[in-house]
Motif scaffolding. Structure first.
Motif, mmCIF file in Angstrom:
data_model
loop_
_atom_site.group_PDB
_atom_site.id
_atom_site.type_symbol
_atom_site.label_atom_id
_atom_site.label_comp_id
_atom_site.label_asym_id
_atom_site.label_seq_id
_atom_site.Cartn_x
_atom_site.Cartn_y
_atom_site.Cartn_z
ATOM 1 N N THR A 321 0.828 -1.210 0.000
ATOM 2 C CA THR A 321 0.000 0.000 0.000
ATOM 3 C C THR A 321 0.857 1.252 0.000
ATOM 4 O OG1 THR A 321 -1.659 -1.231 1.272
ATOM 5 C CG2 THR A 321 -1.940 1.141 1.116
ATOM 6 N N SER A 322 1.943 1.251 0.758
ATOM 7 C CA SER A 322 2.832 2.422 0.786
ATOM 8 C C SER A 322 3.440 2.675 -0.592
ATOM 9 C CB SER A 322 3.937 2.223 1.822
ATOM 10 O OG SER A 322 3.401 2.091 3.123
ATOM 11 N N VAL A 323 3.880 1.611 -1.247
ATOM 12 C CA VAL A 323 4.485 1.750 -2.580
ATOM 13 C C VAL A 323 3.456 2.252 -3.592
ATOM 14 C CG1 VAL A 323 5.449 0.425 -4.523
ATOM 15 C CG2 VAL A 323 6.354 0.097 -2.218
ATOM 16 N N SER A 324 2.178 1.926 -3.393
ATOM 17 C CA SER A 324 1.142 2.384 -4.327
ATOM 18 C C SER A 324 1.064 3.911 -4.376
ATOM 19 C CB SER A 324 -0.226 1.798 -3.946
ATOM 20 O OG SER A 324 -0.742 2.399 -2.764
ATOM 21 N N PHE A 325 1.512 4.581 -3.313
ATOM 22 C CA PHE A 325 1.513 6.047 -3.299
ATOM 23 C C PHE A 325 2.633 6.620 -4.162
ATOM 24 C CE2 PHE A 325 -1.503 5.652 0.055
ATOM 25 C CZ PHE A 325 -2.140 6.881 0.166
ATOM 26 N N MET A 326 3.583 5.783 -4.571
ATOM 27 C CA MET A 326 4.683 6.270 -5.412
ATOM 28 C C MET A 326 4.203 6.631 -6.809
ATOM 29 S SD MET A 326 7.815 3.682 -4.412
ATOM 30 C CE MET A 326 8.433 3.558 -2.732
ATOM 31 N N THR A 327 3.049 6.104 -7.228
ATOM 32 C CA THR A 327 2.568 6.349 -8.586
ATOM 33 C C THR A 327 2.268 7.830 -8.827
ATOM 34 O OG1 THR A 327 0.304 5.822 -7.883
ATOM 35 C CG2 THR A 327 1.608 4.033 -8.827
ATOM 36 N N VAL A 328 2.055 8.607 -7.757
ATOM 37 C CA VAL A 328 1.777 10.029 -7.942
ATOM 38 C C VAL A 328 3.009 10.753 -8.492
ATOM 39 C CG1 VAL A 328 2.482 10.864 -5.643
ATOM 40 C CG2 VAL A 328 0.647 12.028 -6.876
ATOM 41 N N PHE A 329 4.211 10.185 -8.267
ATOM 42 C CA PHE A 329 5.439 10.801 -8.757
ATOM 43 C C PHE A 329 5.745 10.422 -10.207
ATOM 44 C CE2 PHE A 329 6.013 10.310 -4.136
ATOM 45 C CZ PHE A 329 6.214 11.647 -3.786
ATOM 46 N N SER A 330 5.197 9.289 -10.653
ATOM 47 C CA SER A 330 5.443 8.854 -12.025
ATOM 48 C C SER A 330 4.317 7.942 -12.498
ATOM 49 C CB SER A 330 6.782 8.104 -12.126
ATOM 50 O OG SER A 330 6.950 7.557 -13.425
ATOM 51 N N ALA A 331 3.633 8.398 -13.543
ATOM 52 C CA ALA A 331 2.546 7.583 -14.108
ATOM 53 C C ALA A 331 3.088 6.361 -14.828
ATOM 54 C CB ALA A 331 1.719 8.431 -15.072
ATOM 55 N N LYS A 332 4.401 6.338 -15.098
ATOM 56 C CA LYS A 332 5.022 5.226 -15.828
ATOM 57 C C LYS A 332 5.423 4.074 -14.910
ATOM 58 C CE LYS A 332 6.858 8.251 -19.455
ATOM 59 N NZ LYS A 332 8.074 8.734 -20.141
ATOM 60 N N LEU A 333 5.142 4.212 -13.618
ATOM 61 C CA LEU A 333 5.515 3.165 -12.662
ATOM 62 C C LEU A 333 4.534 2.003 -12.812
ATOM 63 C CD1 LEU A 333 7.657 2.767 -10.402
ATOM 64 C CD2 LEU A 333 5.908 3.486 -8.765
ATOM 65 N N ASN A 334 4.880 1.018 -13.633
ATOM 66 C CA ASN A 334 3.980 -0.097 -13.901
ATOM 67 C C ASN A 334 3.984 -1.114 -12.750
ATOM 68 O OD1 ASN A 334 6.348 -1.633 -14.220
ATOM 69 N ND2 ASN A 334 6.332 -1.394 -16.454
ATOM 70 N N MET A 335 3.163 -2.150 -12.907
ATOM 71 C CA MET A 335 3.006 -3.135 -11.837
ATOM 72 C C MET A 335 4.315 -3.873 -11.552
ATOM 73 S SD MET A 335 1.005 -4.199 -9.561
ATOM 74 C CE MET A 335 -0.537 -3.494 -10.140
ATOM 75 N N ARG A 336 5.097 -4.151 -12.571
ATOM 76 C CA ARG A 336 6.369 -4.851 -12.363
ATOM 77 C C ARG A 336 7.329 -3.991 -11.529
ATOM 78 N NH1 ARG A 336 9.369 -8.996 -14.389
ATOM 79 N NH2 ARG A 336 11.627 -8.683 -14.527
ATOM 80 N N ALA A 337 7.409 -2.707 -11.880
ATOM 81 C CA ALA A 337 8.280 -1.800 -11.131
ATOM 82 C C ALA A 337 7.808 -1.661 -9.691
ATOM 83 C CB ALA A 337 8.319 -0.433 -11.814
ATOM 84 N N ARG A 338 6.484 -1.615 -9.502
ATOM 85 C CA ARG A 338 5.937 -1.504 -8.148
ATOM 86 C C ARG A 338 6.229 -2.767 -7.346
ATOM 87 N NH1 ARG A 338 -0.191 0.412 -8.921
ATOM 88 N NH2 ARG A 338 -0.290 -0.357 -6.773
ATOM 89 N N SER A 339 6.209 -3.918 -8.005
ATOM 90 C CA SER A 339 6.502 -5.173 -7.307
ATOM 91 C C SER A 339 7.929 -5.176 -6.774
ATOM 92 C CB SER A 339 6.286 -6.372 -8.242
ATOM 93 O OG SER A 339 4.920 -6.509 -8.570
ATOM 94 N N TRP A 340 8.863 -4.746 -7.618
ATOM 95 C CA TRP A 340 10.261 -4.704 -7.181
ATOM 96 C C TRP A 340 10.470 -3.627 -6.119
ATOM 97 C CZ3 TRP A 340 13.107 -8.674 -7.504
ATOM 98 C CH2 TRP A 340 13.005 -9.541 -8.595
ATOM 99 N N ALA A 341 9.732 -2.523 -6.230
ATOM 100 C CA ALA A 341 9.822 -1.474 -5.211
ATOM 101 C C ALA A 341 9.300 -1.992 -3.870
ATOM 102 C CB ALA A 341 9.026 -0.249 -5.648
ATOM 103 N N THR A 342 8.268 -2.846 -3.919
ATOM 104 C CA THR A 342 7.720 -3.436 -2.697
ATOM 105 C C THR A 342 8.733 -4.357 -2.034
ATOM 106 O OG1 THR A 342 5.486 -3.326 -3.643
ATOM 107 C CG2 THR A 342 5.806 -4.785 -1.750
ATOM 108 N N VAL A 343 9.418 -5.161 -2.851
ATOM 109 C CA VAL A 343 10.470 -6.041 -2.329
ATOM 110 C C VAL A 343 11.567 -5.209 -1.668
ATOM 111 C CG1 VAL A 343 12.299 -7.659 -2.971
ATOM 112 C CG2 VAL A 343 10.000 -7.902 -3.963
ATOM 113 N N ALA A 344 11.979 -4.132 -2.350
ATOM 114 C CA ALA A 344 13.027 -3.262 -1.801
ATOM 115 C C ALA A 344 12.557 -2.603 -0.508
ATOM 116 C CB ALA A 344 13.411 -2.197 -2.830
ATOM 117 N N PHE A 345 11.287 -2.241 -0.458
ATOM 118 C CA PHE A 345 10.699 -1.599 0.721
ATOM 119 C C PHE A 345 10.808 -2.518 1.937
ATOM 120 C CE2 PHE A 345 7.304 0.155 3.355
ATOM 121 C CZ PHE A 345 7.379 1.514 3.093
#
Length: 430
Positions: A321-345
């Protein structure tokens, strides 16, 4: 929180057009109504499981041990604040049809970015506490060192997140374990034989008021990402517009009522143990100690399993849920990028937990306090939208009684944050 994602099967195929008959239309309407009810229940469940996590459990044990029956007043105030905050946020977001950060940016330029940074930062603090809670769970269950248990749990959380099938199994297991937690807590509350008369009196006439404790409990149950998780789930299900306002408010009330009852029963269980003269070691694992004192070793082991399950689910949910807020900074943040960002988080949370050198209990208490401090910032923005930017809500207004109470709660949360700021940061030194 579910970590699996269903593909969109709504694309039409071919040019053939089929006109549905009355039976088909009726069946579709019934199916839509069931889906709507399911989405509302899903939002309630998401909010409840986010709120009844390792932080809430550990915070309740800690403050009951230090404040005794007077903490009952803090629980009552937190329930009232939780409902008013959640009902306002749910109504505002569902009327607007926009996610929290997008709506904030539309109302006050750049405020959505600030909100996202605060939610992500608060979610990271939450997650450090969640990993600590998972460590405490394995400590109670197997006697493992909490740091080793936290590390194992964080790695497992990443594996569960990356495996859709494992995520579904985990979701179902959490429901079963949640039922066990409710049953176990009620049993411990009965066995512990708490001083009900004193608890009821101090629910409304406390001997003392601890604003740091109230801020921490509020932050742990409706602060940070939890504030927006249920509302965003309603958006995803299409539950938007003024026709759903009453449903949304009832759902918020029901969700808070469920968590409130659970919170009070947990408090009574811990109060019964501490009132009997048992001294809990607040630097160790006070919640597990309380269950052991009331229900023996089996109680502590069962509690450890429940605490671990709640923690590892919260690790995944808070990160996603926290990573889902990152999309406001970039509309190009696709689901794959969000998945890896979640792992990093999750990985960053684990590293901070391992190097911070603070006890897991202190981290869990501080996480709630920190999110209680940032709660009024975002809530102020949404109260401004409700009062002065009705154009963003389709010209509709939030129910006046709720709006007035929301304004009063905004002032109260600012006040509580101001007077408890120093105390909350001292929790890290515990």
């Amino acid at each position: 929180m579910s970590t699996s994602h269903s593909p969109d099967h709504g694309e039409p195929g071919g040019s053939q057009v089929t006109v549905p008959g009355p039976a088909t239309v009726a069946s579709g309407a019934v199916g839509f109504a069931k889906a709507r009810r399911s989405s509302l229940l899903g939002a309630i469940f998401l909010m409840a499981t986010s709120a009844i996590g390792p932080g809430f459990i550990t915070q309740t044990a800690t403050f009951t041990a230090t404040l005794g029956a007077a903490f009952a007043f803090g629980i009552l105030v937190s329930i009232v604040i939780d409902f008013i905050v959640q009902a306002n946020i749910w109504q505002i977001i569902t009327l607007s049809g926009k996610r929290a950060a997008e709506l904030a940016n539309a109302a006050i330029p750049y405020s959505g970015y600030l909100l996202s940074v605060l939610v992500i930062l608060g979610g990271l603090v939450f997650n450090i506490g969640n990993i600590a809670g998972a460590g405490l769970g394995l400590n109670a269950l197997f006697g493992l060192d909490a740091r080793i248990g936290g590390a194992i749990s964080a790695v497992l959380a990443i594996a569960i997140f990356l495996s859709h099938r494992a995520g579904i199994i985990m979701d179902r297991a959490i429901i079963v374990l949640g039922i066990i937690m409710v049953g176990l807590t009620i049993a411990v509350a009965v066995v512990a034989n708490p001083p009900l008369g004193d608890a009821l009196r101090q629910t409304v006439l406390p001997d003392s008021i601890d604003f740091a404790a109230i801020t921490t409990i509020v932050g742990g149950t409706v602060g940070g990402y939890i504030t927006y998780a249920g509302a965003h789930k309603l958006l995803d299900s299409g539950t938007t517009g003024p026709e759903h306002i009453k449903q949304v408010t009832r759902s918020a009330f029901f969700g808070i009522a469920v968590t409130g009852i659970m919170r009070y029963v947990l408090f009574l269980a811990f109060l019964g143990v501490t009132a009997s003269g048992v001294m809990l070691d607040l630097a160790a694992n006070p919640a597990a100690q309380a269950f052991e004192a009331a229900a023996g070793e089996w109680g502590m082991r069962a509690f450890g399993l429940v605490l671990w399950a709640a923690a590892i689910s919260s690790v995944i949910g808070a990160a996603f849920t926290s990573v889902s807020f990152m999309t406001v900074f970039s509309a190009k943040l696709n689901m794959r990028a969000r998945s890896w960002a979640t792992v990093a988080f999750i990985a960053v949370g684990l590293v901070v937990f391992l190097v911070l050198g603070t006890t897991p209990v202190a981290l869990l208490v501080f996480a709630g306090g920190f999110n209680g401090l940032i709660l009024p910032i975002g809530f102020t923005v949404f109260m401004y939208i409700a009062w002065f930017r009705r154009d963003l809500l389709g010209g509709h207004r939030i129910q006046l009684w709720l709006l007035v109470l929301g304004t009063l709660m905004t002032a109260l949360t600012w006040y509580m944050g101001a007077v408890s700021f120093g105390t909350i940061f001292k929790f890290l030194g515990a």
